[in-house]
Design a protein around this motif. Structure first.
Motif, PDB file in Angstrom:
ATOM      1  N   ARG A 196       0.836  -1.204   0.000  1.00 52.15           N
ATOM      2  CA  ARG A 196       0.000   0.000   0.000  1.00 52.15           C
ATOM      3  C   ARG A 196       0.873   1.257   0.000  1.00 52.15           C
ATOM      4  O   ARG A 196       0.566   2.237  -0.684  1.00 52.15           O
ATOM      5  CB  ARG A 196      -0.946  -0.007   1.195  1.00 52.15           C
ATOM      6  CG  ARG A 196      -2.047  -1.054   1.096  1.00 52.15           C
ATOM      7  CD  ARG A 196      -3.137  -0.859   2.126  1.00 52.15           C
ATOM      8  NE  ARG A 196      -4.141  -1.895   2.037  1.00 52.15           N
ATOM      9  CZ  ARG A 196      -5.135  -1.898   1.152  1.00 52.15           C
ATOM     10  NH1 ARG A 196      -5.254  -0.906   0.277  1.00 52.15           N
ATOM     11  NH2 ARG A 196      -6.024  -2.885   1.128  1.00 52.15           N
ATOM     12  N   ALA A 197       1.974   1.222   0.740  1.00 55.32           N
ATOM     13  CA  ALA A 197       2.903   2.358   0.744  1.00 55.32           C
ATOM     14  C   ALA A 197       3.552   2.526  -0.627  1.00 55.32           C
ATOM     15  O   ALA A 197       3.745   3.649  -1.111  1.00 55.32           O
ATOM     16  CB  ALA A 197       3.971   2.160   1.820  1.00 55.32           C
ATOM     17  N   THR A 198       3.883   1.415  -1.267  1.00 53.01           N
ATOM     18  CA  THR A 198       4.459   1.474  -2.616  1.00 53.01           C
ATOM     19  C   THR A 198       3.461   2.069  -3.596  1.00 53.01           C
ATOM     20  O   THR A 198       3.821   2.892  -4.455  1.00 53.01           O
ATOM     21  CB  THR A 198       4.881   0.068  -3.075  1.00 53.01           C
ATOM     22  OG1 THR A 198       5.860  -0.452  -2.163  1.00 53.01           O
ATOM     23  CG2 THR A 198       5.472   0.104  -4.483  1.00 53.01           C
ATOM     24  N   GLN A 199       2.193   1.686  -3.462  1.00 53.98           N
ATOM     25  CA  GLN A 199       1.169   2.245  -4.346  1.00 53.98           C
ATOM     26  C   GLN A 199       1.040   3.748  -4.154  1.00 53.98           C
ATOM     27  O   GLN A 199       0.954   4.507  -5.130  1.00 53.98           O
ATOM     28  CB  GLN A 199      -0.177   1.566  -4.090  1.00 53.98           C
ATOM     29  CG  GLN A 199      -1.300   2.138  -4.965  1.00 53.98           C
ATOM     30  CD  GLN A 199      -2.565   1.310  -4.907  1.00 53.98           C
ATOM     31  OE1 GLN A 199      -2.502   0.085  -4.793  1.00 53.98           O
ATOM     32  NE2 GLN A 199      -3.714   1.960  -4.985  1.00 53.98           N
ATOM     33  N   ARG A 200       1.058   4.200  -2.903  1.00 57.88           N
ATOM     34  CA  ARG A 200       0.975   5.657  -2.659  1.00 57.88           C
ATOM     35  C   ARG A 200       2.174   6.365  -3.284  1.00 57.88           C
ATOM     36  O   ARG A 200       2.038   7.452  -3.855  1.00 57.88           O
ATOM     37  CB  ARG A 200       0.913   5.933  -1.151  1.00 57.88           C
ATOM     38  CG  ARG A 200      -0.401   5.514  -0.497  1.00 57.88           C
ATOM     39  CD  ARG A 200      -0.535   6.088   0.904  1.00 57.88           C
ATOM     40  NE  ARG A 200       0.487   5.581   1.810  1.00 57.88           N
ATOM     41  CZ  ARG A 200       0.354   4.475   2.558  1.00 57.88           C
ATOM     42  NH1 ARG A 200      -0.745   3.746   2.480  1.00 57.88           N
ATOM     43  NH2 ARG A 200       1.318   4.090   3.366  1.00 57.88           N
ATOM     44  N   LYS A 201       3.353   5.756  -3.174  1.00 62.16           N
ATOM     45  CA  LYS A 201       4.551   6.380  -3.732  1.00 62.16           C
ATOM     46  C   LYS A 201       4.473   6.449  -5.247  1.00 62.16           C
ATOM     47  O   LYS A 201       4.806   7.477  -5.861  1.00 62.16           O
ATOM     48  CB  LYS A 201       5.791   5.591  -3.308  1.00 62.16           C
ATOM     49  CG  LYS A 201       7.098   6.204  -3.766  1.00 62.16           C
ATOM     50  CD  LYS A 201       8.279   5.492  -3.128  1.00 62.16           C
ATOM     51  CE  LYS A 201       9.584   6.186  -3.488  1.00 62.16           C
ATOM     52  NZ  LYS A 201      10.747   5.551  -2.816  1.00 62.16           N
ATOM     53  N   VAL A 202       4.024   5.360  -5.874  1.00 61.53           N
ATOM     54  CA  VAL A 202       3.914   5.336  -7.337  1.00 61.53           C
ATOM     55  C   VAL A 202       2.908   6.384  -7.815  1.00 61.53           C
ATOM     56  O   VAL A 202       3.152   7.105  -8.790  1.00 61.53           O
ATOM     57  CB  VAL A 202       3.519   3.923  -7.816  1.00 61.53           C
ATOM     58  CG1 VAL A 202       3.117   3.944  -9.285  1.00 61.53           C
ATOM     59  CG2 VAL A 202       4.655   2.944  -7.596  1.00 61.53           C
ATOM     60  N   GLU A 203       1.778   6.486  -7.125  1.00 65.14           N
ATOM     61  CA  GLU A 203       0.763   7.467  -7.539  1.00 65.14           C
ATOM     62  C   GLU A 203       1.262   8.892  -7.322  1.00 65.14           C
ATOM     63  O   GLU A 203       0.974   9.787  -8.132  1.00 65.14           O
ATOM     64  CB  GLU A 203      -0.539   7.196  -6.786  1.00 65.14           C
ATOM     65  CG  GLU A 203      -1.190   5.900  -7.245  1.00 65.14           C
ATOM     66  CD  GLU A 203      -2.522   5.611  -6.577  1.00 65.14           C
ATOM     67  OE1 GLU A 203      -3.440   5.132  -7.262  1.00 65.14           O
ATOM     68  OE2 GLU A 203      -2.642   5.874  -5.361  1.00 65.14           O
ATOM     69  N   ALA A 204       2.031   9.122  -6.251  1.00 71.66           N
ATOM     70  CA  ALA A 204       2.609  10.452  -6.042  1.00 71.66           C
ATOM     71  C   ALA A 204       3.627  10.776  -7.137  1.00 71.66           C
ATOM     72  O   ALA A 204       3.694  11.920  -7.624  1.00 71.66           O
ATOM     73  CB  ALA A 204       3.272  10.525  -4.673  1.00 71.66           C
ATOM     74  N   LEU A 205       4.407   9.779  -7.550  1.00 70.69           N
ATOM     75  CA  LEU A 205       5.358   9.990  -8.640  1.00 70.69           C
ATOM     76  C   LEU A 205       4.640  10.347  -9.929  1.00 70.69           C
ATOM     77  O   LEU A 205       5.068  11.237 -10.675  1.00 70.69           O
ATOM     78  CB  LEU A 205       6.196   8.722  -8.848  1.00 70.69           C
ATOM     79  CG  LEU A 205       7.309   8.451  -7.848  1.00 70.69           C
ATOM     80  CD1 LEU A 205       7.842   7.039  -8.012  1.00 70.69           C
ATOM     81  CD2 LEU A 205       8.428   9.464  -8.016  1.00 70.69           C
ATOM     82  N   TRP A 206       3.528   9.644 -10.185  1.00 78.80           N
ATOM     83  CA  TRP A 206       2.796   9.954 -11.411  1.00 78.80           C
ATOM     84  C   TRP A 206       2.218  11.368 -11.366  1.00 78.80           C
ATOM     85  O   TRP A 206       2.218  12.082 -12.377  1.00 78.80           O
ATOM     86  CB  TRP A 206       1.678   8.941 -11.669  1.00 78.80           C
ATOM     87  CG  TRP A 206       1.004   9.256 -12.978  1.00 78.80           C
ATOM     88  CD1 TRP A 206      -0.197   9.841 -13.169  1.00 78.80           C
ATOM     89  CD2 TRP A 206       1.569   9.077 -14.272  1.00 78.80           C
ATOM     90  NE1 TRP A 206      -0.442  10.024 -14.509  1.00 78.80           N
ATOM     91  CE2 TRP A 206       0.632   9.566 -15.214  1.00 78.80           C
ATOM     92  CE3 TRP A 206       2.770   8.537 -14.736  1.00 78.80           C
ATOM     93  CZ2 TRP A 206       0.863   9.523 -16.584  1.00 78.80           C
ATOM     94  CZ3 TRP A 206       2.992   8.511 -16.105  1.00 78.80           C
ATOM     95  CH2 TRP A 206       2.050   8.996 -17.007  1.00 78.80           C
ATOM     96  N   GLN A 207       1.745  11.797 -10.214  1.00 79.87           N
ATOM     97  CA  GLN A 207       1.234  13.169 -10.095  1.00 79.87           C
ATOM     98  C   GLN A 207       2.339  14.178 -10.375  1.00 79.87           C
ATOM     99  O   GLN A 207       2.110  15.214 -11.017  1.00 79.87           O
ATOM    100  CB  GLN A 207       0.636  13.366  -8.702  1.00 79.87           C
ATOM    101  CG  GLN A 207      -0.665  12.606  -8.480  1.00 79.87           C
ATOM    102  CD  GLN A 207      -1.089  12.580  -7.026  1.00 79.87           C
ATOM    103  OE1 GLN A 207      -0.485  13.239  -6.176  1.00 79.87           O
ATOM    104  NE2 GLN A 207      -2.125  11.809  -6.728  1.00 79.87           N
ATOM    105  N   ALA A 208       3.554  13.890  -9.883  1.00 79.95           N
ATOM    106  CA  ALA A 208       4.684  14.785 -10.155  1.00 79.95           C
ATOM    107  C   ALA A 208       5.004  14.811 -11.651  1.00 79.95           C
ATOM    108  O   ALA A 208       5.320  15.872 -12.215  1.00 79.95           O
ATOM    109  CB  ALA A 208       5.906  14.333  -9.361  1.00 79.95           C
ATOM    110  N   ILE A 209       4.919  13.666 -12.300  1.00 79.30           N
ATOM    111  CA  ILE A 209       5.157  13.606 -13.740  1.00 79.30           C
ATOM    112  C   ILE A 209       4.101  14.411 -14.487  1.00 79.30           C
ATOM    113  O   ILE A 209       4.409  15.169 -15.417  1.00 79.30           O
ATOM    114  CB  ILE A 209       5.161  12.132 -14.212  1.00 79.30           C
ATOM    115  CG1 ILE A 209       6.400  11.414 -13.678  1.00 79.30           C
ATOM    116  CG2 ILE A 209       5.108  12.044 -15.740  1.00 79.30           C
ATOM    117  CD1 ILE A 209       6.352   9.911 -13.838  1.00 79.30           C
ATOM    118  N   GLU A 210       2.847  14.282 -14.074  1.00 79.85           N
ATOM    119  CA  GLU A 210       1.771  15.040 -14.725  1.00 79.85           C
ATOM    120  C   GLU A 210       1.970  16.550 -14.552  1.00 79.85           C
ATOM    121  O   GLU A 210       1.763  17.320 -15.487  1.00 79.85           O
ATOM    122  CB  GLU A 210       0.420  14.613 -14.142  1.00 79.85           C
ATOM    123  CG  GLU A 210      -0.090  13.285 -14.671  1.00 79.85           C
ATOM    124  CD  GLU A 210      -0.563  13.436 -16.108  1.00 79.85           C
ATOM    125  OE1 GLU A 210      -1.751  13.734 -16.328  1.00 79.85           O
ATOM    126  OE2 GLU A 210       0.277  13.251 -17.024  1.00 79.85           O
TER     127      GLU A 210
END
Length: 267
Positions: A196-210
């Motif tokens: 779950r922590a990995t998922q939050r990190k991946v989604e935060a990374l994608w938001q930064a990319i966007e």
């Protein structure tokens, strides 16, 4: 995570990166280990793996001109093959492939999160027990990371574990990074909180990319890794001049982003 500007060069600009001897060695060793398991269990020996090296290299070089152009003479190629052979020797000190039957090799996986973000990647090897326990295995021909960098090395494996969990509803029992040249193994057993922590990190990374995609602001993040970057000549940190964004990316930066299919790949 390493450098937003490097992400832009690779993913947005898609600037070619010719292979290096290090990446080529990894490609060759991975190919041999994948095809080694095509053989009957009793034939998966160190001698058989060594016999596969040159034919596998010739097959890879025929398919990729960049690989074929890496070496200027036979002595350079012979030294390269010897280094790959040493990595294979290291593999056989870590496990006996005659006792293994992988469930998957070079397995393409893809899963979509509730947010619509697609995760995808290639897993070197997936082992499964009769009880259904899953082990994800990744081969590395580089050096074992120092303790301070272990978490970064494991992020890729947790990413794969997250994909498997979302794809099959099962949390892998073991993540295993095999450092062949050093003859060492890094193991980790994830739990639901980890993923779950990995998922939050991946989604935060994608938001930064966007955000960077909309603003056009891909900032360099200098570090020791810059010494190995193939794009230093284009980086402002080293006196370079950024190339213009590709037309499609520039249009997004100028006018904002509509909802789009989003995907993150593990590497």
């Amino acid at each position: 995570m390493t450098c937003p500007l490097l992400y832009r060069f690779r993913v947005i600009d898609r600037i070619p990166e010719p292979p290096t001897t290090a990446t080529a060695r990894g490609t060759l060793v991975h190919a041999v280990l994948e095809r080694l398991f095509d053989r009957p269990a009793g034939e998966r020996t160190p001698a058989a793996a060594l016999d596969m090296l040159v034919p596998e290299w010739e097959r890879l070089a025929e398919a990729d001109a960049g690989l074929a152009e890496l070496f200027s003479d036979d002595s350079e190629r012979a030294r390269f093959v010897a280094e790959a052979a040493a990595a294979l020797d290291g593999y056989f000190t870590l496990e006996d492939p005659r006792r293994l039957e992988p469930a998957q090799r070079e397995w393409y996986v893809e899963a979509e999160l509730d947010s619509g973000l697609r995760l995808r990647g290639y897993i070197d090897r997936l082992d499964m027990t009769k009880a259904g326990d899953i082990r994800i295995v990744d081969y590395k021909t580089g050096r074992v990371p120092r303790e301070a960098y272990e978490a970064s090395a494991l992020f890729q494996m947790k990413f794969y574990a997250l994909v498997i969990w979302r794809l099959q509803g099962v949390i892998p029992r073991m993540l295993q990074l095999m450092y062949l040249s050093d003859g060492e193994v890094l193991r980790y057993s994830p739990d639901e909180a980890d993923l779950r922590a990995t998922q939050r990190k991946v989604e935060a990374l994608w938001q930064a990319i966007e955000r960077a995609r909309v603003s056009g602001d891909w900032r360099p993040r200098p570090s020791r890794l810059c010494d190995w970057c193939r794009h230093k000549a284009l980086c402002p940190e080293f006196g370079g001049t950024l190339p213009p964004l590709p037309a499609s990316a520039a249009a997004v930066a100028a006018h904002g982003s509509a909802a789009s299919a989003a995907a993150v790949s593990g590497g």
